[in-house]
Motif scaffolding. Structure first.
Motif: not given
Length: 193
Positions: A51-54, A56-61, A93-104
């Motif tokens: 959900x975070x990837x969507x 804080x990723x797609x929503x903001x281009x 867990x890697x997805x979680x970390x990747x998502x967090x870094x992308x969102x951050x």
């Protein structure tokens, strides 16, 4: 501390709380459905990361570049809320970390009033700001971390963030049983009225 920093801090804390619920548990216990809807610990981690990837990723281009098959048009409902036997804990867990870094990175790059669009929301609500999405995600992460608290307690009795959590009253197993019995008695008494 400014508002963006505060919201970001709370989001990071809830992410860590959720991920921490996996600590010390085996594969079965992190995956097994503990309630009728199938909710499970590793599935919650997968869901929040996805959900975070969507948001804080797609929503903001700022798409992540990851293909999440559980969000494909032909995916079964709720595929993001559980983990198949072929998916590993390490992958989630890697997805979680990747998502967090992308969102951050998105949070760091944008101002609170940055505009985005949530294509899966109704048209009248699609236009959003980073501020709205941060509040939404803090609530989302906290909700699922709370679910994980209960699931973890069902698995092995661990409450809160473990035995040193200052927000959990210290009681022996016998004292907890007495406490629960007192609450049960009060519920039954109230139901008889």
């Amino acid at each position: 501390m400014d508002e963006k920093t505060t919201l970001h801090r709370y989001l990071r804390l809830r992410r860590a709380d959720l991920l921490g619920k996996l600590d010390g548990l085996g594969e079965y216990d992190i995956r097994r459905p503990l309630v009728p809807t199938g909710t499970n610990l590793l599935g919650l981690v997968k869901h929040v990361a996805s959900v975070e990837l969507g948001y804080l990723g797609d929503v903001f281009g700022r798409p992540s570049g990851l293909d999440l098959p559980w969000f494909a048009a032909d995916a079964e409902p709720d595929a993001d809320l559980w983990v198949t036997a072929d998916e590993t804990r390490e992958q989630v867990v890697e997805l979680h970390r990747f998502s967090a870094a992308h969102a951050d990175a998105t949070i760091d790059a944008l101002a609170l009033d940055a505009r985005g669009e949530v294509p899966w929301w109704p048209p009248e609500r699609r236009a959003v700001t980073l501020h709205q999405i941060l509040v939404h995600l803090c609530v989302e992460a906290a909700r699922h971390a709370g679910q994980a608290d209960i699931l973890r307690e069902l698995v092995d009795g661990t409450a809160g963030d473990g035995p040193d959590d200052p927000n959990v009253t210290r009681r022996s197993a016998e004292q907890w049983a007495d406490h629960r019995a007192r609450i049960e008695a009060a519920a039954r008494q109230a139901a008889r009225r």
